[in-house]
Design a protein around this motif. Structure first.
Motif, short mmCIF file in Angstrom:
data_model
loop_
_atom_site.label_atom_id
_atom_site.label_comp_id
_atom_site.label_asym_id
_atom_site.label_seq_id
_atom_site.Cartn_x
_atom_site.Cartn_y
_atom_site.Cartn_z
N UNK A 361 0.82 -1.21 0.00
CA UNK A 361 0.00 0.00 0.00
C UNK A 361 0.86 1.27 0.00
N UNK A 362 1.56 1.48 -1.10
CA UNK A 362 2.34 2.70 -1.32
C UNK A 362 1.43 3.70 -2.02
N UNK A 363 1.09 4.78 -1.31
CA UNK A 363 0.18 5.79 -1.87
C UNK A 363 0.91 6.85 -2.69
N UNK A 364 2.22 6.67 -2.84
CA UNK A 364 2.97 7.59 -3.67
C UNK A 364 4.16 8.22 -2.98
N UNK A 365 4.32 7.96 -1.70
CA UNK A 365 5.48 8.53 -1.00
C UNK A 365 6.15 7.52 -0.06
N UNK A 366 6.02 6.22 -0.43
CA UNK A 366 6.75 5.20 0.31
C UNK A 366 5.85 4.13 0.92
N UNK A 367 6.45 2.99 1.17
CA UNK A 367 5.74 1.86 1.77
C UNK A 367 5.31 2.20 3.20
N UNK A 368 4.28 1.52 3.69
CA UNK A 368 3.85 1.73 5.08
C UNK A 368 4.97 1.42 6.07
N UNK A 369 4.93 2.11 7.19
CA UNK A 369 5.87 1.86 8.26
C UNK A 369 5.37 0.76 9.19
N UNK A 370 4.07 0.58 9.22
CA UNK A 370 3.47 -0.47 10.06
C UNK A 370 2.03 -0.70 9.62
N UNK A 371 1.52 -1.87 9.98
CA UNK A 371 0.11 -2.22 9.76
C UNK A 371 -0.50 -2.49 11.13
N UNK A 372 -1.67 -1.91 11.37
CA UNK A 372 -2.34 -2.12 12.65
C UNK A 372 -3.84 -2.27 12.41
N UNK A 373 -4.54 -2.78 13.41
CA UNK A 373 -5.99 -2.94 13.31
C UNK A 373 -6.69 -2.19 14.43
N UNK A 374 -8.01 -2.07 14.32
CA UNK A 374 -8.79 -1.35 15.31
C UNK A 374 -9.28 -2.25 16.42
N UNK A 375 -10.36 -1.82 17.07
CA UNK A 375 -10.86 -2.57 18.22
C UNK A 375 -11.83 -3.69 17.82
N UNK A 376 -12.20 -3.76 16.55
CA UNK A 376 -13.22 -4.73 16.11
C UNK A 376 -12.75 -6.17 16.26
N UNK A 377 -13.68 -7.01 16.70
CA UNK A 377 -13.45 -8.47 16.78
C UNK A 377 -12.26 -8.84 17.65
N UNK A 378 -12.03 -8.09 18.73
CA UNK A 378 -10.92 -8.38 19.64
C UNK A 378 -11.46 -9.07 20.90
N UNK A 379 -10.88 -10.21 21.22
CA UNK A 379 -11.24 -10.95 22.43
C UNK A 379 -10.05 -11.81 22.83
#
Length: 420
Positions: A361-379
């Motif tokens: 997911x390079x939007x035009x100024x470099x690759x992501x530094x990290x991938x994270x998720x939200x609070x959904x479906x967490x147990x």
């Protein structure tokens, strides 16, 4: 999946080389263009009078949110051992069940300004997409943003599949409820595993198999070519199955469960390539099933990594076309909501995949530094697998556990010696 919450995944990006007003305009325009290739996401869920569920492609649109958190800096949120709670604020539709797609957008994008970067959080209805479809949408969004005129991976919207079921699922008045509590105290941590560390686990898990193959080659003239013995697939436990087996053992040990209790490891599997004929790899929809593998706590912990790894491996290999179709028929005979959670305190649920192209997911100024998720479906016991940012077969596991279990896992030397 209608009782599941929306998928929430996002990427942390460095500071873009353009003003925020220009960035937002670029992202909005790119997102609009992306939706022209993924029209289903701009629609709404609809249940017809007969009870059948459809996606109504009425171009109602999705939600786009701009948020500011300029007091937060990248280093401050990547350096802590536990994943900071602020990541949960980078997404919309918290605690929203997929059933709500009847009256809420099926997708949303939140762009959060940080002190030295931005976070692009994407939320998508889980009844409409699985991880494969989600990341194809996200990757296409980034591809268009960086200037592509033609997208590289067009989604396939064919609906003549085994998942296009005539069965009707009846809902209680007002829709379904979540099958787990979102109020329990939890800790969330990212554990990184290098390619070398995972290969060591794989070698350990396959030690018995390697010895048997060598013996068979000597005594029976068996040959091994490209992982195939005399034209048949080997029983080799994969790298990821080895990692899952180690996690299963260590989390179970950290929970200090009674030896007679049954523990379950659930693994989400992609059914596209398991069906005959195969679905298109870019089939857009939800084409996953859950594979439960069970064992007694005592046997799981008294046996070696080969034993638990082989249990997982055999279940995955056995999940073929007939098994997928049998699962659908079983559901059609008794339509029910898919339950998430850990009601017995002895389960682990593995989702996502290290094969998903999250760092593309390079939007035009470099690759992501990290991938994270939200609070959904967490147990307690919910695990998500991500590719490591350095690639090459490395894996990150997003591990969500009760505070007591997480503390036990952090002192489990068999597990921690594998963590990079």
């Amino acid at each position: 999946m209608l009782s599941c919450q929306y998928i929430q995944k996002g990427v942390l990006l460095s500071q873009p080389p353009l003003p925020i007003s220009s960035l937002l305009s670029l992202l909005q325009h790119s997102l609009s263009t992306t939706l022209s290739h993924f029209p289903a996401l701009a629609g709404r869920l609809s249940t017809d009078p007969s009870g059948h569920l459809h996606i109504l492609c009425n171009d109602s649109g999705i939600e786009f949110v701009h948020a500011e958190a300029k007091h937060i800096f990248i280093d401050h949120i990547l350096s802590p051992v536990d994943v900071p709670n602020c990541f949960k604020e980078f997404f919309t539709f918290d605690d929203t069940l997929s059933y709500a797609g009847h009256h809420k957008p099926l997708a949303a994008v939140q762009v959060t300004e940080l002190g030295d970067g931005i976070f692009v959080g994407c939320t998508v209805n889980h009844a409409v997409t699985d991880g494969t479809s989600f990341w194809n949408f996200f990757n296409t969004f980034a591809e268009i943003c960086r200037g592509a005129k033609n997208i590289s991976k067009s989604p396939d919207f064919c609906r003549n599949t085994v998942f296009d079921s005539p069965a009707v699922l009846r809902f209680p008045e007002g829709g379904p409820s979540a099958t787990f509590s979102g109020d329990e105290p939890l800790r969330e941590r990212i554990f990184h595993f290098s390619r070398e560390s995972i290969l060591k686990m794989k070698l350990k898990a396959n030690k018995k198999l390697t010895t048997e193959i060598i013996g068979k080659q000597c005594n029976d003239s068996w040959t091994v070519t490209n992982g195939v013995i005399n034209g048949n697939r080997t029983a080799e436990i994969s790298s990821f199955q080895s990692l899952c087996a180690q996690l299963w053992r260590s989390v179970t040990r950290a929970r200090k469960l009674d030896g007679n209790k049954t523990t379950t490891f659930r693994m989400a599997v992609n059914c596209r390539h398991r069906l005959e004929p195969r679905l298109d790899p870019l089939y857009f929809g939800n084409a996953i099933q859950s594979i439960p593998t069970v064992a007694s706590v005592g046997e799981l912990l008294s046996r070696d990594l080969n034993w638990s790894g082989d249990l997982l491996h055999q279940n995955v290999v056995a999940h073929d076309d007939a098994t997928v179709r049998r699962g659908v028929k079983d559901w059609e005979s008794n339509p029910r909501l898919f339950p998430l959670g850990n009601p017995d305190g002895a389960s682990i649920t593995m989702g996502s995949s290290p094969r998903f192209p999250m760092y593309d997911n390079d939007f035009g100024w470099g690759r992501p530094m990290a991938v994270r998720s939200g609070r959904a479906n967490k147990f307690d016991g919910k695990i998500s697998a991500f590719p490591g940012r350095d690639g090459g077969g490395s894996v990150d596991l997003e591990v969500v556990l009760s505070p007591e279990t997480m503390a036990g896992l952090e002192t489990d030397m068999e597990f921690m010696q594998c963590v990079s």
